[in-house]
Design a protein around this motif. Structure first.
Motif, PDB file in Angstrom:
ATOM      1  N   ARG A  17       0.826  -1.206   0.000  1.00 22.07           N
ATOM      2  CA  ARG A  17       0.000   0.000   0.000  1.00 22.07           C
ATOM      3  C   ARG A  17       0.863   1.260   0.000  1.00 22.07           C
ATOM      4  NH1 ARG A  17      -0.538   3.015   4.027  1.00 22.07           N
ATOM      5  NH2 ARG A  17      -0.061   1.411   5.548  1.00 22.07           N
ATOM      6  N   ILE A  18       1.910   1.280   0.800  1.00 21.23           N
ATOM      7  CA  ILE A  18       2.791   2.445   0.877  1.00 21.23           C
ATOM      8  C   ILE A  18       3.475   2.706  -0.455  1.00 21.23           C
ATOM      9  CG2 ILE A  18       4.955   3.249   1.917  1.00 21.23           C
ATOM     10  CD1 ILE A  18       3.961   1.881   4.543  1.00 21.23           C
ATOM     11  N   VAL A  19       4.007   1.665  -1.078  1.00 18.80           N
ATOM     12  CA  VAL A  19       4.715   1.840  -2.348  1.00 18.80           C
ATOM     13  C   VAL A  19       3.757   2.286  -3.446  1.00 18.80           C
ATOM     14  CG1 VAL A  19       5.973   0.611  -4.155  1.00 18.80           C
ATOM     15  CG2 VAL A  19       6.582   0.255  -1.766  1.00 18.80           C
ATOM     16  N   VAL A  20       2.610   1.645  -3.552  1.00 11.68           N
ATOM     17  CA  VAL A  20       1.645   2.005  -4.599  1.00 11.68           C
ATOM     18  C   VAL A  20       1.139   3.427  -4.383  1.00 11.68           C
ATOM     19  CG1 VAL A  20      -0.642   1.461  -5.535  1.00 11.68           C
ATOM     20  CG2 VAL A  20       0.991  -0.368  -5.122  1.00 11.68           C
ATOM     21  N   GLY A  21       0.815   3.781  -3.151  1.00  8.64           N
ATOM     22  CA  GLY A  21       0.353   5.136  -2.849  1.00  8.64           C
ATOM     23  C   GLY A  21       1.405   6.185  -3.150  1.00  8.64           C
ATOM     24  N   LEU A  22       2.657   5.900  -2.799  1.00  6.30           N
ATOM     25  CA  LEU A  22       3.743   6.838  -3.069  1.00  6.30           C
ATOM     26  C   LEU A  22       3.934   7.046  -4.565  1.00  6.30           C
ATOM     27  CD1 LEU A  22       6.128   8.577  -2.091  1.00  6.30           C
ATOM     28  CD2 LEU A  22       7.523   6.507  -2.196  1.00  6.30           C
ATOM     29  N   LEU A  23       3.963   5.963  -5.326  1.00  6.62           N
ATOM     30  CA  LEU A  23       4.144   6.077  -6.775  1.00  6.62           C
ATOM     31  C   LEU A  23       2.998   6.859  -7.423  1.00  6.62           C
ATOM     32  CD1 LEU A  23       5.470   2.520  -7.649  1.00  6.62           C
ATOM     33  CD2 LEU A  23       6.764   4.659  -7.611  1.00  6.62           C
ATOM     34  N   VAL A  59      -4.943  15.720  -9.718  1.00  9.84           N
ATOM     35  CA  VAL A  59      -5.422  16.005  -8.359  1.00  9.84           C
ATOM     36  C   VAL A  59      -5.831  14.708  -7.670  1.00  9.84           C
ATOM     37  CG1 VAL A  59      -7.257  17.126  -7.023  1.00  9.84           C
ATOM     38  CG2 VAL A  59      -6.108  18.382  -8.851  1.00  9.84           C
ATOM     39  N   ILE A  60      -6.544  13.849  -8.396  1.00  7.65           N
ATOM     40  CA  ILE A  60      -6.921  12.545  -7.835  1.00  7.65           C
ATOM     41  C   ILE A  60      -5.678  11.745  -7.491  1.00  7.65           C
ATOM     42  CG2 ILE A  60      -7.961  10.305  -8.393  1.00  7.65           C
ATOM     43  CD1 ILE A  60     -10.113  11.877  -9.956  1.00  7.65           C
ATOM     44  N   GLN A  61      -4.689  11.762  -8.369  1.00  7.58           N
ATOM     45  CA  GLN A  61      -3.458  11.014  -8.111  1.00  7.58           C
ATOM     46  C   GLN A  61      -2.764  11.517  -6.856  1.00  7.58           C
ATOM     47  OE1 GLN A  61      -1.295  11.555 -11.744  1.00  7.58           O
ATOM     48  NE2 GLN A  61      -2.473  10.002 -12.846  1.00  7.58           N
ATOM     49  N   LEU A  62      -2.655  12.818  -6.696  1.00 11.13           N
ATOM     50  CA  LEU A  62      -1.961  13.375  -5.535  1.00 11.13           C
ATOM     51  C   LEU A  62      -2.728  13.107  -4.245  1.00 11.13           C
ATOM     52  CD1 LEU A  62       0.436  15.021  -4.481  1.00 11.13           C
ATOM     53  CD2 LEU A  62      -0.960  17.077  -4.826  1.00 11.13           C
ATOM     54  N   VAL A  63      -4.023  13.397  -4.237  1.00  8.13           N
ATOM     55  CA  VAL A  63      -4.815  13.256  -3.011  1.00  8.13           C
ATOM     56  C   VAL A  63      -5.044  11.788  -2.661  1.00  8.13           C
ATOM     57  CG1 VAL A  63      -7.049  13.749  -1.942  1.00  8.13           C
ATOM     58  CG2 VAL A  63      -5.902  15.510  -3.298  1.00  8.13           C
ATOM     59  N   ALA A  64      -5.549  11.012  -3.610  1.00  6.59           N
ATOM     60  CA  ALA A  64      -5.815   9.596  -3.335  1.00  6.59           C
ATOM     61  C   ALA A  64      -4.517   8.849  -3.053  1.00  6.59           C
ATOM     62  CB  ALA A  64      -6.564   8.950  -4.496  1.00  6.59           C
ATOM     63  N   GLY A  65      -3.464   9.152  -3.803  1.00  7.74           N
ATOM     64  CA  GLY A  65      -2.175   8.516  -3.556  1.00  7.74           C
ATOM     65  C   GLY A  65      -1.651   8.830  -2.171  1.00  7.74           C
ATOM     66  N   GLY A  66      -1.793  10.082  -1.741  1.00  8.00           N
ATOM     67  CA  GLY A  66      -1.365  10.466  -0.397  1.00  8.00           C
ATOM     68  C   GLY A  66      -2.164   9.767   0.690  1.00  8.00           C
ATOM     69  N   LEU A  67      -3.481   9.678   0.501  1.00  6.81           N
ATOM     70  CA  LEU A  67      -4.320   8.990   1.490  1.00  6.81           C
ATOM     71  C   LEU A  67      -3.983   7.505   1.565  1.00  6.81           C
ATOM     72  CD1 LEU A  67      -7.767  10.696   0.838  1.00  6.81           C
ATOM     73  CD2 LEU A  67      -6.321  10.936   2.871  1.00  6.81           C
ATOM     74  N   VAL A  68      -3.788   6.882   0.406  1.00  5.66           N
ATOM     75  CA  VAL A  68      -3.419   5.461   0.392  1.00  5.66           C
ATOM     76  C   VAL A  68      -2.046   5.277   1.028  1.00  5.66           C
ATOM     77  CG1 VAL A  68      -2.825   3.520  -1.126  1.00  5.66           C
ATOM     78  CG2 VAL A  68      -4.911   4.822  -1.529  1.00  5.66           C
ATOM     79  N   LEU A  69      -1.122   6.152   0.721  1.00  2.00           N
ATOM     80  CA  LEU A  69       0.212   6.091   1.317  1.00  2.00           C
ATOM     81  C   LEU A  69       0.139   6.133   2.836  1.00  2.00           C
ATOM     82  CD1 LEU A  69       3.363   6.390   1.212  1.00  2.00           C
ATOM     83  CD2 LEU A  69       2.977   8.842   1.001  1.00  2.00           C
ATOM     84  N   LEU A  70      -0.682   7.028   3.377  1.00  2.00           N
ATOM     85  CA  LEU A  70      -0.828   7.148   4.825  1.00  2.00           C
ATOM     86  C   LEU A  70      -1.710   6.054   5.420  1.00  2.00           C
ATOM     87  CD1 LEU A  70      -1.349  11.001   5.071  1.00  2.00           C
ATOM     88  CD2 LEU A  70       0.721   9.704   5.642  1.00  2.00           C
ATOM     89  N   GLY A  71      -2.483   5.406   4.584  1.00  2.00           N
ATOM     90  CA  GLY A  71      -3.412   4.397   5.088  1.00  2.00           C
ATOM     91  C   GLY A  71      -4.589   5.048   5.785  1.00  2.00           C
TER      92      GLY A  71
END
Length: 151
Positions: A17-23, A59-71
């Protein structure tokens, strides 16, 4: 061996989850702020604000990716991210050719399925979702300890 791997599953899922969210977040940051080489096809530039669909996708990539990265709100953020990648594949890439290898849509397909997996699995270990769930259930017991498991 299977029992040992099963016990490590939440940690492997959390790292995934962290890697996918970060990417995913990095793609959004590159498109919105011009960092790390900028948006694809702009030679280090950004996507003009408000342009459809590129700016909104970023915007979706940045916000959703950040939320997924943080869990944090992983399932909801992953659902939005997965849908945006499905849209990107079918609207942009599949017009060129049917197969992802032919149309350059491999990354969209991989992100789509990775996020769809996270919709069903949740955040795993290391996510803020666990802290929020533990705090809201009260009594010091986690939500999984309070929920009965049905066969």
């Amino acid at each position: 061996m299977s029992a040992r791997l099963n016990s490590a599953q939440p940690y492997a899922l959390g790292l995934f989850r962290i890697v996918v969210g970060l990417l995913f977040a990095v793609h959004g940051a590159a498109s919105l702020f011009g960092v790390l080489g900028g948006a694809m096809g702009t030679q280090g530039g950004t996507i003009p604000a408000g342009t459809w669909p590129g700016w909104y996708a970023a915007v979706i990539q940045l916000v959703a990716g950040g939320l997924v990265l943080l869990g944090l709100g992983t399932r909801g953020a992953a659902l939005v991210a997965s849908g945006s990648m499905a849209y990107a594949y079918f609207d942009v890439h599949q017009q060129v050719a049917l197969w992802p290898i032919q149309n350059g849509g491999e990354l969209s397909v991989l992100f789509c399925w990775a996020f769809l997996l996270l919709v069903f699995t949740g955040s795993g270990a290391f996510g803020l979702d666990r802290l929020v769930a533990r705090r809201t259930t009260g009594g010091g017991r986690s939500a999984t300890e309070q929920t009965p498991i049905a066969a």
